[in-house]
Design a protein around this motif. Structure first.
Motif, PDB file in Angstrom:
ATOM      1  N   TYR A 156      -2.642   8.794  20.909  1.00 54.08           N
ATOM      2  CA  TYR A 156      -3.256   9.927  21.753  1.00 54.08           C
ATOM      3  C   TYR A 156      -4.025  10.804  20.957  1.00 54.08           C
ATOM      4  O   TYR A 156      -4.078  10.657  19.659  1.00 54.08           O
ATOM      5  N   GLY A 157      -4.821  11.719  21.691  1.00 57.93           N
ATOM      6  CA  GLY A 157      -5.692  12.295  20.723  1.00 57.93           C
ATOM      7  C   GLY A 157      -6.609  13.016  21.733  1.00 57.93           C
ATOM      8  O   GLY A 157      -6.558  13.254  23.101  1.00 57.93           O
ATOM      9  N   ILE A 158      -7.702  13.925  20.971  1.00 64.04           N
ATOM     10  CA  ILE A 158      -8.799  14.609  21.446  1.00 64.04           C
ATOM     11  C   ILE A 158     -10.164  13.596  21.297  1.00 64.04           C
ATOM     12  O   ILE A 158     -10.333  13.399  20.389  1.00 64.04           O
ATOM     13  N   LEU A 159     -10.628  13.225  22.694  1.00 61.90           N
ATOM     14  CA  LEU A 159     -11.499  12.083  22.801  1.00 61.90           C
ATOM     15  C   LEU A 159     -12.620  12.347  23.148  1.00 61.90           C
ATOM     16  O   LEU A 159     -13.713  11.726  23.348  1.00 61.90           O
ATOM     17  N   ASN A 160     -12.968  13.865  23.589  1.00 64.48           N
ATOM     18  CA  ASN A 160     -14.003  14.291  24.098  1.00 64.48           C
ATOM     19  C   ASN A 160     -14.465  15.334  23.420  1.00 64.48           C
ATOM     20  O   ASN A 160     -14.021  16.715  23.520  1.00 64.48           O
ATOM     21  N   GLY A 161     -15.860  15.401  22.593  1.00 62.95           N
ATOM     22  CA  GLY A 161     -16.063  16.683  22.060  1.00 62.95           C
ATOM     23  C   GLY A 161     -16.479  17.776  22.776  1.00 62.95           C
ATOM     24  O   GLY A 161     -16.521  18.755  22.309  1.00 62.95           O
ATOM     25  N   THR A 162     -17.409  17.362  23.950  1.00 63.65           N
ATOM     26  CA  THR A 162     -17.740  18.547  24.805  1.00 63.65           C
ATOM     27  C   THR A 162     -16.739  19.431  25.398  1.00 63.65           C
ATOM     28  O   THR A 162     -16.792  20.537  25.232  1.00 63.65           O
ATOM     29  N   CYS A 163     -15.507  18.902  25.813  1.00 62.51           N
ATOM     30  CA  CYS A 163     -14.399  19.405  26.062  1.00 62.51           C
ATOM     31  C   CYS A 163     -13.782  20.298  24.875  1.00 62.51           C
ATOM     32  O   CYS A 163     -13.518  21.622  25.064  1.00 62.51           O
ATOM     33  N   ASN A 164     -13.767  19.599  23.754  1.00 63.18           N
ATOM     34  CA  ASN A 164     -13.067  20.437  22.840  1.00 63.18           C
ATOM     35  C   ASN A 164     -14.032  21.523  22.358  1.00 63.18           C
ATOM     36  O   ASN A 164     -13.470  22.522  21.901  1.00 63.18           O
ATOM     37  N   PHE A 165     -15.276  21.468  22.221  1.00 61.03           N
ATOM     38  CA  PHE A 165     -16.188  22.510  21.965  1.00 61.03           C
ATOM     39  C   PHE A 165     -16.007  23.657  22.860  1.00 61.03           C
ATOM     40  O   PHE A 165     -15.742  24.745  22.627  1.00 61.03           O
ATOM     41  N   VAL A 285      -7.666  11.123  16.742  1.00 60.97           N
ATOM     42  CA  VAL A 285      -6.810  10.274  17.271  1.00 60.97           C
ATOM     43  C   VAL A 285      -5.475   9.985  16.451  1.00 60.97           C
ATOM     44  O   VAL A 285      -5.589  10.052  15.147  1.00 60.97           O
ATOM     45  N   VAL A 286      -4.143  10.295  17.079  1.00 58.75           N
ATOM     46  CA  VAL A 286      -2.954  10.032  16.338  1.00 58.75           C
ATOM     47  C   VAL A 286      -2.256   8.587  16.810  1.00 58.75           C
ATOM     48  O   VAL A 286      -2.328   8.388  17.972  1.00 58.75           O
ATOM     49  N   VAL A 287      -2.090   7.951  15.681  1.00 59.52           N
ATOM     50  CA  VAL A 287      -1.336   6.595  16.171  1.00 59.52           C
ATOM     51  C   VAL A 287       0.105   6.637  15.482  1.00 59.52           C
ATOM     52  O   VAL A 287       0.294   6.794  14.329  1.00 59.52           O
ATOM     53  N   ASP A 288       0.930   6.134  16.193  1.00 59.33           N
ATOM     54  CA  ASP A 288       2.373   6.162  15.737  1.00 59.33           C
ATOM     55  C   ASP A 288       2.858   4.665  15.778  1.00 59.33           C
ATOM     56  O   ASP A 288       3.009   4.219  16.651  1.00 59.33           O
ATOM     57  N   GLY A 289       3.009   3.993  14.376  1.00 53.55           N
ATOM     58  CA  GLY A 289       3.486   2.810  14.258  1.00 53.55           C
ATOM     59  C   GLY A 289       5.005   2.920  13.729  1.00 53.55           C
ATOM     60  O   GLY A 289       5.404   3.741  13.222  1.00 53.55           O
ATOM     61  N   TYR A 291       6.141   0.880  11.536  1.00 55.16           N
ATOM     62  CA  TYR A 291       6.326   0.850   9.752  1.00 55.16           C
ATOM     63  C   TYR A 291       5.496   1.709   9.109  1.00 55.16           C
ATOM     64  O   TYR A 291       5.774   2.195   8.166  1.00 55.16           O
ATOM     65  N   VAL A 292       4.294   1.929   9.728  1.00 51.47           N
ATOM     66  CA  VAL A 292       3.289   2.582   9.048  1.00 51.47           C
ATOM     67  C   VAL A 292       3.422   4.049   9.310  1.00 51.47           C
ATOM     68  O   VAL A 292       2.832   5.084   8.465  1.00 51.47           O
ATOM     69  N   GLY A 293       4.097   4.601  10.411  1.00 56.83           N
ATOM     70  CA  GLY A 293       4.417   5.918  10.650  1.00 56.83           C
ATOM     71  C   GLY A 293       3.289   6.461  11.221  1.00 56.83           C
ATOM     72  O   GLY A 293       2.724   5.778  11.968  1.00 56.83           O
ATOM     73  N   ARG A 294       3.016   7.963  11.221  1.00 60.65           N
ATOM     74  CA  ARG A 294       1.850   8.448  11.710  1.00 60.65           C
ATOM     75  C   ARG A 294       0.565   8.496  11.135  1.00 60.65           C
ATOM     76  O   ARG A 294       0.541   8.725   9.872  1.00 60.65           O
ATOM     77  N   LEU A 295      -0.332   7.971  11.521  1.00 59.35           N
ATOM     78  CA  LEU A 295      -1.889   7.993  11.296  1.00 59.35           C
ATOM     79  C   LEU A 295      -2.585   8.972  12.132  1.00 59.35           C
ATOM     80  O   LEU A 295      -2.438   9.050  13.194  1.00 59.35           O
ATOM     81  N   LEU A 296      -3.349   9.807  11.443  1.00 59.76           N
ATOM     82  CA  LEU A 296      -4.332  10.766  12.096  1.00 59.76           C
ATOM     83  C   LEU A 296      -5.718  10.415  11.706  1.00 59.76           C
ATOM     84  O   LEU A 296      -6.170  10.129  10.380  1.00 59.76           O
ATOM     85  N   PHE A 297      -6.553   9.966  12.613  1.00 63.52           N
ATOM     86  CA  PHE A 297      -7.860   9.817  12.653  1.00 63.52           C
ATOM     87  C   PHE A 297      -8.881  10.556  12.878  1.00 63.52           C
ATOM     88  O   PHE A 297      -8.734  11.344  14.031  1.00 63.52           O
ATOM     89  N   GLN A 298      -9.497  11.512  11.897  1.00 67.11           N
ATOM     90  CA  GLN A 298     -10.328  12.463  12.638  1.00 67.11           C
ATOM     91  C   GLN A 298     -11.611  12.612  12.077  1.00 67.11           C
ATOM     92  O   GLN A 298     -12.066  12.329  10.931  1.00 67.11           O
ATOM     93  N   GLY A 299     -12.894  13.089  12.996  1.00 68.51           N
ATOM     94  CA  GLY A 299     -14.006  13.361  12.627  1.00 68.51           C
ATOM     95  C   GLY A 299     -15.315  13.600  13.424  1.00 68.51           C
ATOM     96  O   GLY A 299     -14.547  13.879  14.753  1.00 68.51           O
ATOM     97  N   ALA A 300     -16.210  13.445  13.267  1.00 68.53           N
ATOM     98  CA  ALA A 300     -17.295  13.550  14.209  1.00 68.53           C
ATOM     99  C   ALA A 300     -17.257  12.606  15.330  1.00 68.53           C
ATOM    100  O   ALA A 300     -17.291  11.363  15.099  1.00 68.53           O
ATOM    101  N   GLY A 301     -17.007  12.920  16.630  1.00 70.19           N
ATOM    102  CA  GLY A 301     -16.998  12.339  17.747  1.00 70.19           C
ATOM    103  C   GLY A 301     -18.132  11.562  18.316  1.00 70.19           C
ATOM    104  O   GLY A 301     -18.300  10.852  19.442  1.00 70.19           O
ATOM    105  N   ALA A 302     -19.534  12.413  18.022  1.00 69.00           N
ATOM    106  CA  ALA A 302     -20.635  11.704  18.590  1.00 69.00           C
ATOM    107  C   ALA A 302     -21.801  12.130  17.552  1.00 69.00           C
ATOM    108  O   ALA A 302     -21.468  12.648  16.717  1.00 69.00           O
TER     109      ALA A 302
END
Length: 428
Positions: A156-165, A285-289, A291-302
């Motif tokens: 799950y996550g924030i996938l659109n930079g326009t809306c988040n802006f 983007v947050v990924v729940d695995g 074994y790996v647990g929770r991963l957070l990917f964050q950065g410039a989306g466009a």
């Protein structure tokens, strides 16, 4: 040294120009990392004479975009956009010609990704699309490779930079949606027709791609429940803040025994959650695995730099000979994605009502909630504005979504309501 990887580039807009700049500026580094040079040999775009700030005189110019598939190149990069039309024709022609294909086109992948993945497998060539989701954030690579040993519970996550802006600007400055949208358009964050962004369609395209890679499911864009942020008002932002939340457009996907759940919807995100602190045009983007647990990917989306970076990263993988199935497993192994029913999903809800300011209105709402089996955690009523209406916000206790829907249905057509109720889910 191994012969250069020859690339044909379709589309010389912001990202296409960025790809040329990355390959030129980081040429030596990219060659060492790829083990061979990566060279653009042909380009195509609508207007040959346009000044794009990069020198394209050394590349073969091809007027017909689809003809790039037949030029002397090993890989074609598509940055034209659009679910169908020239982009899809080029994709099909490239794979049929036995050449690799790299794209940033989330709409085409959401609608035709399975067909293209099957064609790539049949031709034994790469189909790569890191840039199609979250710009420069390596979330596709992270799912396909870094988390490959894990069963993914949720993405799950924030996938659109326009809306988040827009939402974070409303939050910071207390302004209304229409006002901030106009500013976003003036700054180039939003298109002149912003529907794909603000109605959640762009985020839904990306979510369907993430779902397929994360869960090993066939892409099912048509099953994504989508709503955007058009109806979020400044009062919602303020009430959310008072309750300890921030409003974000969040795409959520989960795979379980009941099927694949996919939804893009405005959410109240607790202020202690990392997504609450993602502001501006940033994606996360947050990924729940398991074994790996929770991963957070964050950065410039466009943007030209981040998206071009992702395109070139795909080219480096291809130059190395490092690529596998487009969706992390062969098409034949992808499961059918039956949509999960949402009625029994349990959660808390934020409900906003615009009501006639008169005696008995709150009792009517409370009765509808009670009769539907929804317990009210908190209720806030703000002073009536000049038009004689009152703003009422209700936060529910955890309940099945079908119960909340039933409560709203009981109120449908009520003379007490001055407008449609507005519902946001609360991120657990």
């Amino acid at each position: 040294m191994t012969a250069a990887l020859r690339v044909a580039l379709a589309g010389l807009g912001t990202v296409g120009g960025g790809v040329i700049r990355v390959l030129q500026q980081n040429r030596e580094l990219i060659t060492r990392r790829a083990g061979r040079p990566i060279e653009i040999v042909a380009v195509s775009a609508r207007d040959r004479s346009k000044d794009r700030g990069v020198d394209i005189s050394g590349f073969e110019w091809v007027d017909d975009t689809s003809a790039l598939a037949a030029c002397d190149a090993d890989v074609v990069v598509e940055l034209v956009g659009g679910a169908d039309g020239p982009a899809l024709a080029l994709a099909r022609a490239t794979l049929a010609a036995g050449k690799g294909f790299v794209t940033a086109n989330k709409a085409m992948l959401a609608h035709h990704g399975l067909e293209l993945a099957n064609a790539a497998e049949g031709a034994k060539v790469p189909l790569k699309f890191e840039a199609a989701v979250a710009g420069g954030i390596p979330v596709i690579k992270g799912l396909r490779e870094g988390a490959a040993a894990n069963a993914i519970d949720r993405v799950y996550g924030i996938l659109n930079g326009t809306c988040n802006f827009i939402l974070s600007k409303m939050e910071a400055e207390g302004r209304d949606f229409a006002d901030v949208l106009a500013e976003a358009q003036a700054l180039g964050y939003a298109e002149s027709d912003p529907s794909f962004d603000i109605d959640g369609v762009d985020a839904a395209h990306k979510l369907s791609i993430l779902s397929s890679v994360a869960f090993g499911m066939k892409p099912a864009f048509g099953d994504v429940a989508v709503s955007g942020i058009r109806d979020v008002i400044a009062a919602d932002i303020a009430e959310a803040a008072a309750l300890g939340y921030r409003v974000r457009l969040v795409g959520v996907a989960e795979a379980g025994a009941s099927g694949l759940f996919q939804r893009v919807h405005a959410h109240l995100v607790p202020t202690h959650h990392p997504l609450a602190h993602v502001t501006g045009s940033t994606n996360a983007v947050v990924v729940d695995g398991n074994y790996v647990g929770r991963l957070l990917f964050q950065g410039a989306g466009a943007g030209d730099g981040p998206t071009a970076s992702a395109v070139v990263a795909d080219l480096i993988d291809i130059a190395r000979g490092e690529f596998g199935p487009a969706y992390a497993m062969p098409v034949a192994s992808l499961a059918e994605a039956s949509p999960a029913p949402t009625g029994e999903r349990r959660g808390r809800a934020y409900l906003r009502f615009t009501l006639a300011d008169r005696v008995g209105v709150l009792a009517e709402i409370a009765a509808a909630m009670r009769d539907a089996g929804v317990s009210i955690e908190s209720l806030i009523q703000r002073a009536a504005p000049e038009d004689g209406t009152a703003l009422v916000v209700i936060v529910t206790h955890e309940a099945p979504e079908s119960h909340v829907e039933a409560a709203l249905e009981r109120l449908r057509g009520s003379q007490s309501l001055a407008g449609e109720p507005f519902w946001m889910h609360i991120l657990d």
